[in-house]
Design a protein around this motif. Structure first.
Motif, PDB file in Angstrom:
ATOM      1  N   SER A 112     -32.983   7.102 -50.656  1.00 32.90           N
ATOM      2  CA  SER A 112     -33.563   8.311 -51.264  1.00 32.90           C
ATOM      3  C   SER A 112     -33.566   9.475 -50.272  1.00 32.90           C
ATOM      4  O   SER A 112     -33.393  10.639 -50.667  1.00 32.90           O
ATOM      5  CB  SER A 112     -34.979   8.029 -51.773  1.00 32.90           C
ATOM      6  OG  SER A 112     -34.945   7.070 -52.816  1.00 32.90           O
ATOM      7  N   THR A 113     -33.746   9.178 -48.986  1.00 34.52           N
ATOM      8  CA  THR A 113     -33.691  10.236 -47.969  1.00 34.52           C
ATOM      9  C   THR A 113     -32.288  10.830 -47.924  1.00 34.52           C
ATOM     10  O   THR A 113     -32.122  12.058 -47.811  1.00 34.52           O
ATOM     11  CB  THR A 113     -34.072   9.676 -46.585  1.00 34.52           C
ATOM     12  OG1 THR A 113     -35.350   9.044 -46.684  1.00 34.52           O
ATOM     13  CG2 THR A 113     -34.147  10.768 -45.541  1.00 34.52           C
ATOM     14  N   LEU A 114     -31.265   9.973 -48.029  1.00 30.89           N
ATOM     15  CA  LEU A 114     -29.887  10.470 -48.046  1.00 30.89           C
ATOM     16  C   LEU A 114     -29.632  11.303 -49.298  1.00 30.89           C
ATOM     17  O   LEU A 114     -28.974  12.352 -49.231  1.00 30.89           O
ATOM     18  CB  LEU A 114     -28.907   9.292 -47.968  1.00 30.89           C
ATOM     19  CG  LEU A 114     -27.419   9.658 -48.035  1.00 30.89           C
ATOM     20  CD1 LEU A 114     -27.035  10.627 -46.910  1.00 30.89           C
ATOM     21  CD2 LEU A 114     -26.548   8.405 -47.984  1.00 30.89           C
ATOM     22  N   VAL A 115     -30.163  10.869 -50.440  1.00 35.46           N
ATOM     23  CA  VAL A 115     -30.008  11.644 -51.677  1.00 35.46           C
ATOM     24  C   VAL A 115     -30.583  13.048 -51.488  1.00 35.46           C
ATOM     25  O   VAL A 115     -29.944  14.059 -51.815  1.00 35.46           O
ATOM     26  CB  VAL A 115     -30.705  10.933 -52.864  1.00 35.46           C
ATOM     27  CG1 VAL A 115     -30.785  11.862 -54.078  1.00 35.46           C
ATOM     28  CG2 VAL A 115     -29.949   9.660 -53.225  1.00 35.46           C
ATOM     29  N   ASN A 116     -31.791  13.132 -50.935  1.00 41.19           N
ATOM     30  CA  ASN A 116     -32.411  14.440 -50.710  1.00 41.19           C
ATOM     31  C   ASN A 116     -31.583  15.288 -49.755  1.00 41.19           C
ATOM     32  O   ASN A 116     -31.481  16.508 -49.915  1.00 41.19           O
ATOM     33  CB  ASN A 116     -33.831  14.263 -50.165  1.00 41.19           C
ATOM     34  CG  ASN A 116     -34.801  13.762 -51.224  1.00 41.19           C
ATOM     35  OD1 ASN A 116     -34.582  13.974 -52.408  1.00 41.19           O
ATOM     36  ND2 ASN A 116     -35.851  13.074 -50.817  1.00 41.19           N
ATOM     37  N   ALA A 148     -35.645  13.095 -54.740  1.00 35.36           N
ATOM     38  CA  ALA A 148     -35.869  11.652 -54.830  1.00 35.36           C
ATOM     39  C   ALA A 148     -37.179  11.296 -54.150  1.00 35.36           C
ATOM     40  O   ALA A 148     -37.556  11.882 -53.141  1.00 35.36           O
ATOM     41  CB  ALA A 148     -34.706  10.904 -54.173  1.00 35.36           C
ATOM     42  N   VAL A 149     -37.886  10.335 -54.730  1.00 32.61           N
ATOM     43  CA  VAL A 149     -39.179   9.912 -54.194  1.00 32.61           C
ATOM     44  C   VAL A 149     -38.950   9.132 -52.903  1.00 32.61           C
ATOM     45  O   VAL A 149     -38.195   8.172 -52.870  1.00 32.61           O
ATOM     46  CB  VAL A 149     -39.924   9.028 -55.214  1.00 32.61           C
ATOM     47  CG1 VAL A 149     -41.239   8.550 -54.637  1.00 32.61           C
ATOM     48  CG2 VAL A 149     -40.138   9.792 -56.502  1.00 32.61           C
ATOM     49  N   VAL A 150     -39.598   9.576 -51.829  1.00 36.53           N
ATOM     50  CA  VAL A 150     -39.456   8.905 -50.532  1.00 36.53           C
ATOM     51  C   VAL A 150     -40.833   8.436 -50.080  1.00 36.53           C
ATOM     52  O   VAL A 150     -41.787   9.194 -50.076  1.00 36.53           O
ATOM     53  CB  VAL A 150     -38.869   9.868 -49.471  1.00 36.53           C
ATOM     54  CG1 VAL A 150     -38.785   9.179 -48.124  1.00 36.53           C
ATOM     55  CG2 VAL A 150     -37.491  10.349 -49.899  1.00 36.53           C
ATOM     56  N   GLN A 151     -40.956   7.172 -49.741  1.00 34.25           N
ATOM     57  CA  GLN A 151     -42.200   6.651 -49.200  1.00 34.25           C
ATOM     58  C   GLN A 151     -41.841   5.510 -48.261  1.00 34.25           C
ATOM     59  O   GLN A 151     -40.851   4.809 -48.476  1.00 34.25           O
ATOM     60  CB  GLN A 151     -43.124   6.141 -50.314  1.00 34.25           C
ATOM     61  CG  GLN A 151     -44.506   5.758 -49.797  1.00 34.25           C
ATOM     62  CD  GLN A 151     -45.463   5.422 -50.938  1.00 34.25           C
ATOM     63  OE1 GLN A 151     -45.235   5.804 -52.067  1.00 34.25           O
ATOM     64  NE2 GLN A 151     -46.507   4.700 -50.629  1.00 34.25           N
TER      65      GLN A 151
END
Length: 468
Positions: free
Chosen positions: A45-49, A57-60
């Protein structure tokens, strides 16, 4: 020729179907799809953002936060594509992880290119090796992103991932952006201009049940299924994750997604409630027709309006189901009619069904309403028929004058269905009010009950004469 050096006769702009197909069809073709896959918590998701250039994208910092496929529109060096964020993939996954694995596997099948994200600081795990083995057989372009590489030691860690057999590992840091541009350059070089992965024809039509918490979505699903498929509890927000159910209705099989209730504001939601609202967005995107449940026994709320706005913005077919009709007396019915006239005036095109999920009242009417909405959503109008219609409309009611000039509609075509999207090529800007007028007249002539309509305007610049 006019004084400003342009052709005053606009007839040379008009072009045939054939000319349109050659010039503009590509811009309406579905963009290629890039799936981001990998184990939980490797930074997908970090790469998507990072690719999107914004936080979507939700990142946690917990594994398994992204549980299903979520698609985002992206572009790089002027090339459009869709990024598909997936749940973490684990071989032999059980329970939730099994669902996650299925989502990622589907993404592998439905993408034009795939990025496998691996945590370079951990190295290749059995999960990564299993994913690589499947991807090597996929026949798709596959890029190995060795994530969390922030220094020279990380470069060495990344090099060790050659062992996965997917070619050169691309050393990146999704969180800092390091190496991502080079990865995208190579990705764009092999992507087709339009998606070569068409959705499989046939299959059950996908229905999302959405609405504010405790409006009766799970009760309706259970009523339709004739079985306790979803947890029903009179505490708002019991359903957190979407549950797919294949249900036979009206002689057809439908795929229903019972979605989590939307919170008052995403920013106000916390923990699993926040993710439930994100998942609801995803369920709407994954659906073809959305049944929006509204509590008929209570006044319409801002939450109801927000849900409807989401469905329309997503361009999905729409059915309004006013639930808990068994609790509506004559006084409430009078007030509800007033509320609908006042607050849902822009949705007169949506079929409306008054139901009671609890008693089963009129739920059988949902099927013809959904079929009507889907038929409208799939509908296409021939270019010849559309242009004949436009000529009649414009002759009777020309576009308003703007800046001393009256714009002309030179050519019209339906670019896509699902939802019906029309492109008007004009000699000048068309006011929003006139576009709404055209939408109303389109509906009067062609129906489109239950489907949003999109009208895009393209102003054709006049060609200037070259000086001799």
């Amino acid at each position: 020729m006019s004084d400003d050096g342009t052709w005053s006769d606009e007839s040379d702009w008009e072009f045939s179907d054939e000319g349109f197909e050659g010039e503009d069809a590509e811009s309406f073709a579905p963009p290629p799809v890039v799936a981001i896959v990998g184990r939980p918590n490797v930074g997908k998701s970090t790469l998507v953002n990072r690719i999107l250039g914004r936080r979507e994208a939700v990142v946690q910092d917990l594994p398994g936060v992204t549980r299903d496929r979520v698609s985002y529109d992206a572009s790089w060096t002027g090339r459009r594509f869709v990024v598909q964020d997936t749940g973490g993939w684990e071989p032999d996954a059980k329970g939730l992880q099994q669902l996650v694995a299925e989502q990622a596997s589907v993404a592998m099948q439905t993408a034009d290119a795939i990025i496998l994200v691996v945590d370079a600081t951990v190295g290749a795990t059995s999960g990564d090796e299993a994913a690589a083995k499947i991807l090597r057989r996929s026949g798709k372009p596959v890029f190995l992103a060795a994530n969390k590489v922030d220094n020279e030691k990380g470069e060495a860690d990344a090099a060790a991932l050659w062992s996965l057999g997917l070619g050169e590992p691309h050393a990146i840091s999704a969180i800092h952006g390091r190496g991502v541009a080079d990865l995208l350059d190579e990705l764009i070089a092999v992507l087709p201009t339009a998606s070569e992965v068409a959705p499989a024809p046939g299959g059950p039509r996908r229905v999302a049940l959405v609405g504010k918490p405790n409006v009766g979505k799970s009760s309706l699903l259970n009523r339709l299924a004739g079985a306790e498929r979803s947890v029903v509890h009179d505490v708002a927000g019991t359903t957190v994750d979407p549950v797919d159910s294949l249900i036979e209705l009206g002689g057809k099989t439908w795929r229903f997604v019972d979605t989590a209730g939307l919170r008052r504001r995403v920013a106000q939601a916390s923990g699993h409630e926040f993710y439930a609202s994100v998942r609801t967005h995803s369920a709407i995107d994954a659906a073809e027709v959305v049944v929006v449940l509204i509590d008929a026994s209570e006044p319409l709320t801002e939450q109801d309006q927000r849900v409807l706005t989401m469905v329309i913005e997503a361009g999905r077919a729409l059915v309004l189901a006013f639930n808990k009709w068994d609790l509506v007396d004559e006084d409430r019915r009078y007030l509800l009619d007033k509320e609908i006239d006042r607050e849902l005036a822009q949705l007169q095109w949506a079929p409306r069904v008054n139901i009671s999920a609890k008693s089963g009242r009129a739920v059988q009417k949902l099927v013809p309403a959904m079929e009507t909405a889907l038929a409208s959503w799939d509908a296409r109008i021939s270019t010849g028929q559309l242009n004949n219609w436009i000529k009649e409309i414009v002759a009777a009611t020309p576009p308003p004058v703007r800046g001393g000039k009256q714009p002309r509609i030179l050519f019209a075509t339906q670019a896509t269905a699902r939802p019906p999207t029309f492109v008007l090529f004009t000699s000048g800007f068309l006011e929003a009010g006139y576009r709404r007028f055209l939408e109303r007249r389109l509906r009067e002539t062609f129906g489109f009950e239950g489907s949003p309509i999109r009208i895009n305007v393209r102003v054709r610049e006049k060609r200037k004469l070259k000086p001799r």
